[in-house]
Design an enzyme around this catalytic site. Structure first.
Site, PDB file in Angstrom:
ATOM      1  N   THR A 159       0.862  -1.190   0.000  1.00 19.74           N
ATOM      2  CA  THR A 159       0.000   0.000   0.000  1.00 19.74           C
ATOM      3  C   THR A 159       0.896   1.237   0.000  1.00 19.74           C
ATOM      4  O   THR A 159       1.628   1.464   0.968  1.00 19.74           O
ATOM      5  CB  THR A 159      -0.915  -0.015   1.241  1.00 19.74           C
ATOM      6  OG1 THR A 159      -1.687  -1.212   1.204  1.00 19.74           O
ATOM      7  CG2 THR A 159      -1.826   1.205   1.277  1.00 19.74           C
ATOM      8  N   GLU A 166      -3.575  -4.396  -2.765  1.00 19.66           N
ATOM      9  CA  GLU A 166      -4.143  -5.656  -2.276  1.00 19.66           C
ATOM     10  C   GLU A 166      -5.261  -5.365  -1.281  1.00 19.66           C
ATOM     11  O   GLU A 166      -5.111  -4.538  -0.406  1.00 19.66           O
ATOM     12  CB  GLU A 166      -3.030  -6.483  -1.610  1.00 19.66           C
ATOM     13  CG  GLU A 166      -3.482  -7.809  -1.059  1.00 19.66           C
ATOM     14  CD  GLU A 166      -4.273  -8.601  -2.102  1.00 19.66           C
ATOM     15  OE1 GLU A 166      -3.752  -8.844  -3.193  1.00 19.66           O
ATOM     16  OE2 GLU A 166      -5.431  -8.973  -1.817  1.00 19.66           O
ATOM     17  N   PHE A 167      -6.381  -6.085  -1.426  1.00 14.80           N
ATOM     18  CA  PHE A 167      -7.545  -5.835  -0.564  1.00 14.80           C
ATOM     19  C   PHE A 167      -7.853  -7.003   0.372  1.00 14.80           C
ATOM     20  O   PHE A 167      -8.913  -7.031   0.988  1.00 14.80           O
ATOM     21  CB  PHE A 167      -8.775  -5.520  -1.431  1.00 14.80           C
ATOM     22  CG  PHE A 167      -8.586  -4.302  -2.305  1.00 14.80           C
ATOM     23  CD1 PHE A 167      -8.764  -3.030  -1.773  1.00 14.80           C
ATOM     24  CD2 PHE A 167      -8.202  -4.421  -3.629  1.00 14.80           C
ATOM     25  CE1 PHE A 167      -8.572  -1.899  -2.565  1.00 14.80           C
ATOM     26  CE2 PHE A 167      -8.011  -3.302  -4.424  1.00 14.80           C
ATOM     27  CZ  PHE A 167      -8.201  -2.036  -3.896  1.00 14.80           C
ATOM     28  N   LEU A 168      -6.962  -7.982   0.457  1.00 11.53           N
ATOM     29  CA  LEU A 168      -7.276  -9.158   1.286  1.00 11.53           C
ATOM     30  C   LEU A 168      -7.443  -8.766   2.749  1.00 11.53           C
ATOM     31  O   LEU A 168      -6.892  -7.769   3.204  1.00 11.53           O
ATOM     32  CB  LEU A 168      -6.193 -10.226   1.138  1.00 11.53           C
ATOM     33  CG  LEU A 168      -4.762  -9.943   1.612  1.00 11.53           C
ATOM     34  CD1 LEU A 168      -4.608 -10.042   3.113  1.00 11.53           C
ATOM     35  CD2 LEU A 168      -3.803 -10.920   0.939  1.00 11.53           C
ATOM     36  N   LYS A 187      -6.855   2.147  -2.930  1.00  7.46           N
ATOM     37  CA  LYS A 187      -6.601   1.356  -1.706  1.00  7.46           C
ATOM     38  C   LYS A 187      -6.831   2.207  -0.461  1.00  7.46           C
ATOM     39  O   LYS A 187      -7.478   1.786   0.500  1.00  7.46           O
ATOM     40  CB  LYS A 187      -5.168   0.817  -1.751  1.00  7.46           C
ATOM     41  CG  LYS A 187      -4.704   0.144  -0.491  1.00  7.46           C
ATOM     42  CD  LYS A 187      -5.464  -1.134  -0.204  1.00  7.46           C
ATOM     43  CE  LYS A 187      -5.137  -1.643   1.184  1.00  7.46           C
ATOM     44  NZ  LYS A 187      -5.940  -2.797   1.558  1.00  7.46           N
ATOM     45  N   CYS A 199      -3.150  -2.099   8.964  1.00 12.74           N
ATOM     46  CA  CYS A 199      -3.562  -1.307   7.801  1.00 12.74           C
ATOM     47  C   CYS A 199      -4.390  -0.065   8.134  1.00 12.74           C
ATOM     48  O   CYS A 199      -3.972   1.042   7.810  1.00 12.74           O
ATOM     49  CB  CYS A 199      -4.321  -2.198   6.820  1.00 12.74           C
ATOM     50  SG  CYS A 199      -3.231  -3.410   6.055  1.00 12.74           S
ATOM     51  N   LYS A 203      -2.611   2.956   9.974  1.00 18.29           N
ATOM     52  CA  LYS A 203      -1.548   3.630   9.206  1.00 18.29           C
ATOM     53  C   LYS A 203      -2.089   4.224   7.901  1.00 18.29           C
ATOM     54  O   LYS A 203      -1.641   5.276   7.469  1.00 18.29           O
ATOM     55  CB  LYS A 203      -0.384   2.673   8.955  1.00 18.29           C
ATOM     56  CG  LYS A 203      -0.505   1.804   7.716  1.00 18.29           C
ATOM     57  CD  LYS A 203       0.811   1.100   7.423  1.00 18.29           C
ATOM     58  CE  LYS A 203       0.625  -0.016   6.419  1.00 18.29           C
ATOM     59  NZ  LYS A 203       0.071   0.391   5.139  1.00 18.29           N
TER      60      LYS A 203
END
Ligand SMILES: NC(=O)c1ccc[n+]([C@@H]2O[C@H](COP(=O)([O-])OP(=O)(O)OC[C@H]3O[C@@H](n4cnc5c(N)ncnc54)[C@H](O)[C@@H]3O)[C@@H](O)[C@H]2O)c1
Length: 439
Positions: free
Chosen positions: A121, A149-151, A205, A261, A264
């Protein structure tokens, strides 16, 4: 396709393994030699449901290998993913030093065309900085694709294998075509691969995480207001969730968001806005509400038992920032346990997967319990911090017997008010009326 993933953490290891599972040859790279050694022996350094089995299978079938030698991995592959961490710097901006260091490593090792993919990210403009860092050290052609990435940790394999969407940012058709080929097996049920420019992909994101964090802080504030006016936030949640413009997800109040995530990424958006001479008061409030919410459960303990908790023993169920992971980065449990200790309480903790991580944070200042009921023995109250499934239907009579006082502070609203009343607990949920046993 031959590809390497540099940075073998929660994202890199899952991405690399899932790409191998769809038939590609994948080299996962990390600079931590012990991590790579362990992975080669089949020992997975993180807890993620289903991951170990997938790694074993793909290693056994020769599609997945591990190394500390990034240069060698780059030489052997065409697509190079950067999946290292981007922690917040002092000023809240995302620290790109690891990303740029890897970009230069890729650049130095390249011996022909490469697609370099930013999976980490990273703030808007990072693709350009990656491009510049590589161009400084190589004459070979390359393209930079932004592929956020969205996991979700705890459901990472499923999310990666069946993504709601794949976002690809870039300008080179050649690179985007290669990426489409790579992702096609994951979107066979029709979910889209959305292509756009690098800057929009990078912002997508942050926009997703900032919006999700906003929903959480909104519901936490709403829960606090419900408590004051005598409404039940769980009813309110159900009442609004059926509105299709709103939907049911991310409407559960709790002890605040944590993890590696949301905190931050919210900070990074605020910082980016600031750099552009713009304030983002909405996200400032989201952060402020979250910090207060992380203290809310201990505030309730203090309201119930008084500010001095010395001589009291508190049991805590759940330490990971969410269920089905061992990740405790920025977990609300850190604030909660420290808050209890600072007021003199002794603390007994349980988590199904995060006890090793917890030891790094609390050392010998708390007691650790593998079995949830063991933490309850002689405790004055139980605090529920993470909504692990195994906490949903516990043996209430046994809990009542073990606890010195039958008091539950439920930071996740797991229990039915009527059941709590019938079992004779004092029950303090979030955004709902307190249950007190009939005297
Ligand atoms: N964790 C999540 O749920 C999640 C979800 C979506 C996106 N992201 C983003 O993905 C990125 C990675 O997150 P993560 O949680 O996997 O981080 P992580 O800290 O778990 O893993 C990063 C890995 O990179 C390695 N590394 C650092 N510098 C390196 C170098 N120069 N060479 C080789 N390896 C190096 C570290 O040793 C570590 O193993 C971050 O930008 C994060 O914001 C994370």
């Amino acid at each position: 396709m031959k590809l390497c993933v540099i940075g073998t953490g929660y994202v890199g290891l899952v991405a690399g393994t899932c790409f191998a599972e769809s038939g590609n040859d994948v080299v996962c790279v990390d600079k931590i030699a012990e991590k790579i050694e362990a992975l080669r022996k089949g020992v997975v350094p993180i807890y993620e449901p289903g991951l170990e089995e997938l790694i074993r299978r793909n290693v056994a079938e020769g599609r997945l290998t591990f190394t500390t030698d990034a240069a060698d991995a780059v030489k052997r592959t065409v697509v190079c993913f950067i999946a290292v961490g981007t922690p917040p710097g002092e000023d809240g901006s995302a620290d790109l030093s690891a990303v740029l260091a890897v970009a230069r490593e890729i650049g130095r090792a390249m011996d022909g065309y490469r697609v370099v993919v930013a999976k980490s990210t990273v703030p808007v403009g990072s693709a350009e900085r990656i491009r510049a860092a590589i161009a400084e050290v190589t004459k070979h052609p390359f393209d930079v694709v932004s592929n956020p990435e969205f996991l979700k940790e705890g459901a990472a394999i499923d999310d990666f294998m069946k993504p709601d969407r794949v976002v690809l940012g870039g300008t080179s058709q050649r690179a985007l075509d290669l990426m489409r080929e790579l992702y096609d097996p994951f979107v066979r049920t029709g979910n889209p691969i959305i292509t756009m420019d690098n800057a929009s992909a990078e912002m997508t994101k942050y926009a997703a995480n900032a919006l999700l964090a906003t929903r959480i802080s909104f519901m936490n504030e709403m829960a606090n207001l419900c408590e004051r006016v005598g409404a039940d936030v769980d009813n309110v949640r159900r009442g609004i969730g059926y509105d299709r413009r709103i939907g049911h997800h991310f409407l559960f109040p709790g002890v605040g968001y944590g993890g590696s995530c949301f905190p931050k990424d919210v900070k990074a958006v605020i910082r980016t806005a600031h750099e552009q001479g713009m304030e983002f008061p909405l996200l400032n409030a989201v952060e402020e509400v979250n910090e207060a919410q992380k203290r809310r459960l201990v505030d309730k303990v203090v309201e119930h038992f008084g500010a001095d908790l010395s001589g009291r023993r508190m049991a805590v169920w759940g330490l990971a920032f969410k269920p089905r992971t061992d990740d405790m980065r920025e977990a609300p449990s850190l604030t909660i346990v420290e808050g209890l200790l600072a007021r003199g309480a002794s603390v007994a903790v349980h988590d199904p997967e995060a006890l090793n991580e917890a030891r790094k944070a609390f050392g010998d200042r708390v007691t650790y319990h593998r079995v949830n009921y063991d933490a309850l023995k002689d405790a004055d109250a139980l605090l529920i911090v993470t909504e692990w499934n195994e906490f949903r239907r516990p043996d209430f009579p046994r809990m009542k017997q073990l606890l010195r006082q039958p008091v539950i502070f439920d930071g996740r609203n797991l229990y039915d008010i009527e059941v709590m009343r019938a079992c004779g607990f004092t029950y303090l949920p979030i955004g709902r009326a307190i249950v007190r046993p009939a005297s």
